[in-house]
Scaffold this active site. Structure first.
Site, PDB file in Angstrom:
ATOM      1  N   ASP A   1      -7.897  -0.957   5.693  1.00  0.00           N
ATOM      2  CA  ASP A   1      -7.930   0.502   5.541  1.00  0.00           C
ATOM      3  C   ASP A   1      -8.069   1.231   6.883  1.00  0.00           C
ATOM      4  O   ASP A   1      -9.060   1.884   7.158  1.00  0.00           O
ATOM      5  CB  ASP A   1      -9.096   0.876   4.606  1.00  0.00           C
ATOM      6  CG  ASP A   1      -8.866   2.211   3.913  1.00  0.00           C
ATOM      7  OD1 ASP A   1      -7.847   2.857   4.215  1.00  0.00           O
ATOM      8  OD2 ASP A   1      -9.710   2.607   3.098  1.00  0.00           O
TER       9      ASP A   1
ATOM     10  N   LYS B   1       0.856  -1.198   0.000  1.00  0.00           N
ATOM     11  CA  LYS B   1       0.000   0.000   0.000  1.00  0.00           C
ATOM     12  C   LYS B   1       0.884   1.239   0.000  1.00  0.00           C
ATOM     13  O   LYS B   1       1.637   1.481   0.946  1.00  0.00           O
ATOM     14  CB  LYS B   1      -0.955  -0.008   1.195  1.00  0.00           C
ATOM     15  CG  LYS B   1      -1.942   1.151   1.176  1.00  0.00           C
ATOM     16  CD  LYS B   1      -3.104   0.964   2.160  1.00  0.00           C
ATOM     17  CE  LYS B   1      -4.037   2.164   2.132  1.00  0.00           C
ATOM     18  NZ  LYS B   1      -5.192   2.022   3.040  1.00  0.00           N
TER      19      LYS B   1
ATOM     20  N   ASP C   1     -13.808   4.647   9.336  1.00  0.00           N
ATOM     21  CA  ASP C   1     -14.233   4.617   7.926  1.00  0.00           C
ATOM     22  C   ASP C   1     -14.733   3.212   7.617  1.00  0.00           C
ATOM     23  O   ASP C   1     -14.436   2.628   6.580  1.00  0.00           O
ATOM     24  CB  ASP C   1     -13.067   4.992   6.995  1.00  0.00           C
ATOM     25  CG  ASP C   1     -13.541   5.281   5.565  1.00  0.00           C
ATOM     26  OD1 ASP C   1     -14.763   5.463   5.356  1.00  0.00           O
ATOM     27  OD2 ASP C   1     -12.706   5.302   4.656  1.00  0.00           O
TER      28      ASP C   1
ATOM     29  N   ASN D   1     -14.573  -1.201   2.996  1.00  0.00           N
ATOM     30  CA  ASN D   1     -13.314  -1.476   3.673  1.00  0.00           C
ATOM     31  C   ASN D   1     -13.319  -2.779   4.452  1.00  0.00           C
ATOM     32  O   ASN D   1     -12.590  -2.949   5.433  1.00  0.00           O
ATOM     33  CB  ASN D   1     -12.935  -0.305   4.581  1.00  0.00           C
ATOM     34  CG  ASN D   1     -12.437   0.885   3.765  1.00  0.00           C
ATOM     35  OD1 ASN D   1     -11.850   0.702   2.710  1.00  0.00           O
ATOM     36  ND2 ASN D   1     -12.698   2.079   4.265  1.00  0.00           N
TER      37      ASN D   1
END
Ligand code: ADP
Ligand code: MG
Length: 359
Positions: free
Chosen positions: A211, A77, A194, A199
């Protein structure tokens, strides 16, 4: 390098998703030359703030850093160093007490590094407490390398894209998620902030939470507001899959409750299941209550309160309730107090008339 071009063309955010900067390219090349990674393949996803690549790790053992990985597929990532996306992120930063006194930087390179660090650290903590999430492997500047969730180089589907599973499976996933949210809050001391079907991946019949760079400590100023939103998203999604969900309010209470423990967790879940099974999911009163709850006042700064302040805040809160400014009592609950705010709550409300042995 060809692979970098394989990015999702449909991505609307082309303006900020130009190719990676030179420094990051060099860093990735170094991972390979140092033998940390074997190869770096195609980009599996690109968003406003990150690229995610599939790669392979040849196996890695470093006593000095206490690292020992088997050969495996990895997700790389990369937090973008040139993006406007971080602008919206200040809200996750403000109130984070670990950053008290640290000014929110507007330098995207520094921010990218900060979010990568947070993602890495949060994944580590989550894994330590048994949350189903990728294993964080290593971190350097704006790049996090973690175990790859999926088959070969295809990432596992997000819950959003998951098709063809039974309602029974959705029910199991819902149960898993609400329990994970509780462990996250109580043990990992994080609010995802989130959390949604975007996610959460689905792999080996389980939900995998990803995430977490924006996840915040559960004692920070805005944590409860983010938690409430997470509860709302999860409820809305699983409802749409035909699961009889708890109300958002009940889920929030479950996640934060200090009176639920290893002795009464199972009875609590069973009792909730019984209640929810008897309920009409379209019950307009419940829906109304939830929408009130979403607007209700949430006291800030639960951390750093001393006894006197807590009492004072409780008093103000009672006053507000009496004045009809808020109808919800969740502040006391979050603090582990009785409804009357005059002592510690030891048993969840719905278990009070069941005969349970005390711990
Ligand atoms: P963003 O902040 O850009 O949304 P995410 O962490 O959600 O970043 O990752 C974006 C996408 O990359 C995910 O939806 C998923 O498809 C893929 N992805 C992320 N981490 C992994 C992983 N560990 N294994 C497999 N795929 C992953
Ligand atoms: Mg995401």
């Amino acid at each position: 390098k060809k692979s970098e071009k394989k990015r999702n063309r449909k991505d609307k955010d082309q303006s900020t998703s130009e190719s990676m900067d030179k420094g990051t390219r060099i860093l990735l090349t170094k991972f390979v030359s140092q033998g940390k990674l074997e190869e770096i393949n195609g980009c599996v996803a690109t968003g406003k703030e990150s690229f995610v690549f599939h790669g392979t790790c040849p196996g890695y053992d470093d006593e000095k850093f206490n690292i020992d990985f088997d050969a495996q597929d990895v997700a790389i990532k990369v937090f973008k160093t040139a993006t406007l996306g971080y602008k919206d992120r200040q809200k996750y930063f403000t109130g984070e007490f670990r950053f008290k006194g640290v000014k929110y930087s507007h330098n995207p390179r520094r921010l990218a590094k900060l979010w990568a660090e947070k993602e890495f650290r949060n994944l580590k903590k989550m894994q330590k407490h048994g949350i189903n999430c990728p294993t964080a492997m290593f971190l350097k500047n704006n790049v996090v390398v973690m175990s790859f969730v999926g088959k070969q180089s295809t990432p596992a589907p997000r819950l959003k894209d998951l098709k063809g599973v039974t309602t029974r499976r959705w029910r199991q996933l819902y149960r898993q998620m609400i329990c994970s949210m509780r462990v996250m809050y109580q043990k990992v001391e994080l609010v995802h902030a989130d959390l949604s079907e975007y996610n959460i991946l689905y792999s080996q019949k389980k939900a995998v939470i990803i995430d977490v760079s924006q996840s915040i400590h559960s004692q920070t100023e805005n944590a409860l507001e983010f938690l409430r939103k997470d509860c709302w998203n999860i409820t809305k999604f699983f409802k749409s899959k035909g699961v009889k969900c708890w109300s958002v309010r009940e889920l929030f209470g479950f996640v934060t409750s200090l009176s639920i423990n290893s002795n009464n967790l199972e009875p609590f879940l069973e009792e909730m299941q019984r209640i929810v099974d008897q309920r009409d999911p379209k019950d307009s009163e419940m829906i109304e209550k939830d929408s009130l709850f979403m607007k209700a006042f949430i006291p800030k700064s639960l951390s750093d309160l001393d006894q006197e302040e807590t009492e004072q805040m409780s008093l103000n809160y009672v006053e507000r309730i009496l004045k009809g400014e808020t109808s919800e009592m969740f502040y006391g609950e979050v603090m582990g107090l009785k409804k009357t705010l005059d002592g510690i709550e030891t048993q969840p409300e719905i278990l009070k008339n069941l005969d349970l042995k005390d711990n």
